[in-house]
Design a protein around this motif. Sequence first.
Motif, PDB file in Angstrom:
ATOM      1  N   LEU A   1       0.831  -1.210   0.000  1.00  0.00           N
ATOM      2  CA  LEU A   1       0.000   0.000   0.000  1.00  0.00           C
ATOM      3  C   LEU A   1       0.863   1.257   0.000  1.00  0.00           C
ATOM      4  N   ASP A   2       1.953   1.238   0.729  1.00  0.00           N
ATOM      5  CA  ASP A   2       2.857   2.391   0.741  1.00  0.00           C
ATOM      6  C   ASP A   2       3.492   2.593  -0.640  1.00  0.00           C
ATOM      7  N   ALA A   3       3.851   1.505  -1.290  1.00  0.00           N
ATOM      8  CA  ALA A   3       4.451   1.590  -2.623  1.00  0.00           C
ATOM      9  C   ALA A   3       3.445   2.146  -3.631  1.00  0.00           C
ATOM     10  N   VAL A   4       2.199   1.663  -3.565  1.00  0.00           N
ATOM     11  CA  VAL A   4       1.156   2.163  -4.472  1.00  0.00           C
ATOM     12  C   VAL A   4       0.882   3.634  -4.192  1.00  0.00           C
ATOM     13  N   ASN A   5       0.821   4.012  -2.923  1.00  0.00           N
ATOM     14  CA  ASN A   5       0.582   5.406  -2.545  1.00  0.00           C
ATOM     15  C   ASN A   5       1.718   6.305  -3.042  1.00  0.00           C
ATOM     16  N   LYS A   6       2.953   5.819  -2.880  1.00  0.00           N
ATOM     17  CA  LYS A   6       4.115   6.581  -3.334  1.00  0.00           C
ATOM     18  C   LYS A   6       4.093   6.746  -4.859  1.00  0.00           C
ATOM     19  N   THR A   7       3.736   5.675  -5.564  1.00  0.00           N
ATOM     20  CA  THR A   7       3.642   5.726  -7.028  1.00  0.00           C
ATOM     21  C   THR A   7       2.551   6.691  -7.460  1.00  0.00           C
ATOM     22  N   ASN A   8       1.409   6.656  -6.790  1.00  0.00           N
ATOM     23  CA  ASN A   8       0.320   7.577  -7.126  1.00  0.00           C
ATOM     24  C   ASN A   8       0.733   9.026  -6.882  1.00  0.00           C
ATOM     25  N   THR A   9       1.433   9.260  -5.805  1.00  0.00           N
ATOM     26  CA  THR A   9       1.904  10.617  -5.509  1.00  0.00           C
ATOM     27  C   THR A   9       2.856  11.111  -6.588  1.00  0.00           C
ATOM     28  N   LYS A  10       3.766  10.215  -7.024  1.00  0.00           N
ATOM     29  CA  LYS A  10       4.690  10.577  -8.102  1.00  0.00           C
ATOM     30  C   LYS A  10       3.925  10.853  -9.395  1.00  0.00           C
ATOM     31  N   ALA A  11       2.933  10.030  -9.690  1.00  0.00           N
ATOM     32  CA  ALA A  11       2.143  10.212 -10.910  1.00  0.00           C
ATOM     33  C   ALA A  11       1.400  11.544 -10.880  1.00  0.00           C
ATOM     34  N   VAL A  12       0.861  11.908  -9.743  1.00  0.00           N
ATOM     35  CA  VAL A  12       0.159  13.190  -9.608  1.00  0.00           C
ATOM     36  C   VAL A  12       1.130  14.342  -9.829  1.00  0.00           C
ATOM     37  N   LYS A  13       2.334  14.253  -9.237  1.00  0.00           N
ATOM     38  CA  LYS A  13       3.323  15.319  -9.402  1.00  0.00           C
ATOM     39  C   LYS A  13       3.762  15.448 -10.862  1.00  0.00           C
ATOM     40  N   VAL A  14       3.984  14.303 -11.513  1.00  0.00           N
ATOM     41  CA  VAL A  14       4.378  14.317 -12.924  1.00  0.00           C
ATOM     42  C   VAL A  14       3.259  14.906 -13.774  1.00  0.00           C
ATOM     43  N   SER A  15       2.024  14.531 -13.479  1.00  0.00           N
ATOM     44  CA  SER A  15       0.879  15.067 -14.219  1.00  0.00           C
ATOM     45  C   SER A  15       0.750  16.566 -14.023  1.00  0.00           C
ATOM     46  N   GLU A  16       0.956  17.043 -12.804  1.00  0.00           N
ATOM     47  CA  GLU A  16       0.880  18.485 -12.534  1.00  0.00           C
ATOM     48  C   GLU A  16       1.974  19.234 -13.287  1.00  0.00           C
ATOM     49  N   ARG A  17       3.190  18.676 -13.296  1.00  0.00           N
ATOM     50  CA  ARG A  17       4.276  19.320 -14.040  1.00  0.00           C
ATOM     51  C   ARG A  17       3.966  19.337 -15.535  1.00  0.00           C
ATOM     52  N   TYR A  18       3.415  18.232 -16.049  1.00  0.00           N
ATOM     53  CA  TYR A  18       3.055  18.158 -17.463  1.00  0.00           C
ATOM     54  C   TYR A  18       2.002  19.200 -17.804  1.00  0.00           C
ATOM     55  N   LEU A  19       0.967  19.311 -17.000  1.00  0.00           N
ATOM     56  CA  LEU A  19      -0.092  20.283 -17.261  1.00  0.00           C
ATOM     57  C   LEU A  19       0.448  21.712 -17.184  1.00  0.00           C
ATOM     58  N   ASP A  20       1.306  21.979 -16.207  1.00  0.00           N
ATOM     59  CA  ASP A  20       1.892  23.307 -16.077  1.00  0.00           C
ATOM     60  C   ASP A  20       2.770  23.632 -17.285  1.00  0.00           C
ATOM     61  N   SER A  21       3.575  22.669 -17.710  1.00  0.00           N
ATOM     62  CA  SER A  21       4.442  22.876 -18.875  1.00  0.00           C
ATOM     63  C   SER A  21       3.610  23.067 -20.145  1.00  0.00           C
ATOM     64  N   SER A  22       2.557  22.270 -20.301  1.00  0.00           N
ATOM     65  CA  SER A  22       1.685  22.398 -21.470  1.00  0.00           C
ATOM     66  C   SER A  22       1.009  23.757 -21.496  1.00  0.00           C
ATOM     67  N   TYR A  23       0.549  24.205 -20.323  1.00  0.00           N
ATOM     68  CA  TYR A  23      -0.097  25.511 -20.232  1.00  0.00           C
ATOM     69  C   TYR A  23       0.874  26.627 -20.640  1.00  0.00           C
ATOM     70  N   LYS A  24       2.101  26.566 -20.138  1.00  0.00           N
ATOM     71  CA  LYS A  24       3.098  27.584 -20.478  1.00  0.00           C
ATOM     72  C   LYS A  24       3.445  27.534 -21.959  1.00  0.00           C
ATOM     73  N   PHE A  25       3.566  26.318 -22.501  1.00  0.00           N
ATOM     74  CA  PHE A  25       3.888  26.168 -23.921  1.00  0.00           C
ATOM     75  C   PHE A  25       2.798  26.775 -24.795  1.00  0.00           C
ATOM     76  N   TYR A  26       1.549  26.452 -24.529  1.00  0.00           N
ATOM     77  CA  TYR A  26       0.462  26.969 -25.364  1.00  0.00           C
ATOM     78  C   TYR A  26       0.279  28.474 -25.182  1.00  0.00           C
ATOM     79  N   ARG A  27       0.583  28.979 -23.991  1.00  0.00           N
ATOM     80  CA  ARG A  27       0.542  30.423 -23.794  1.00  0.00           C
ATOM     81  C   ARG A  27       1.601  31.109 -24.658  1.00  0.00           C
ATOM     82  N   LEU A  28       2.811  30.558 -24.678  1.00  0.00           N
ATOM     83  CA  LEU A  28       3.873  31.116 -25.515  1.00  0.00           C
ATOM     84  C   LEU A  28       3.541  30.985 -27.000  1.00  0.00           C
ATOM     85  N   LYS A  29       2.977  29.844 -27.372  1.00  0.00           N
ATOM     86  CA  LYS A  29       2.611  29.638 -28.777  1.00  0.00           C
ATOM     87  C   LYS A  29       1.536  30.630 -29.199  1.00  0.00           C
ATOM     88  N   PHE A  30       0.538  30.859 -28.344  1.00  0.00           N
ATOM     89  CA  PHE A  30      -0.497  31.846 -28.642  1.00  0.00           C
ATOM     90  C   PHE A  30       0.118  33.235 -28.770  1.00  0.00           C
TER      91      PHE A  30
END
Length: 115
Positions: free
Chosen positions: A4-33
């Motif tokens: 359970l700790d391993a799954v929780n840790k993996t989920n936390t990492k996935a959430v952080k990676v997803s947040e970074r991806y969304l933030d990077s995508s937002y910045k990229f599309y803002r610059l492209k616009f």
Amino acid sequence: MGLLDAVNKTNTKAVKVSERYLDSSYKFYRLKFFKHFSISVSLLFKTIIVGGLGFMCAMLSAVALAFYIGESTGNYPLGFLLVGVGFMVLSIIAYLFRGVINNMVIKKLSKLFFN
């Protein structure tokens, strides 16, 4: 509990990676616009400036040509009439080739906008 700790840790990492991806995508599309918006505004201003100066040049040249033709023929209204007919012929030619003009504009703008 280790699983359970391993799954929780993996989920936390996935959430952080997803947040970074969304933030990077937002910045990229803002610059492209911003890039496309600034290119469009720049093109608009250049067109207005160059078109306005070209229009003034064409009108003054047309008046000068009309006076020259009028003086040559001894009839100023005839000179202005001939220049007017010349502009009408150019307008008809531009109307006949409006599809070609549209295609050229679309191709040029699509290269600017989609590259």
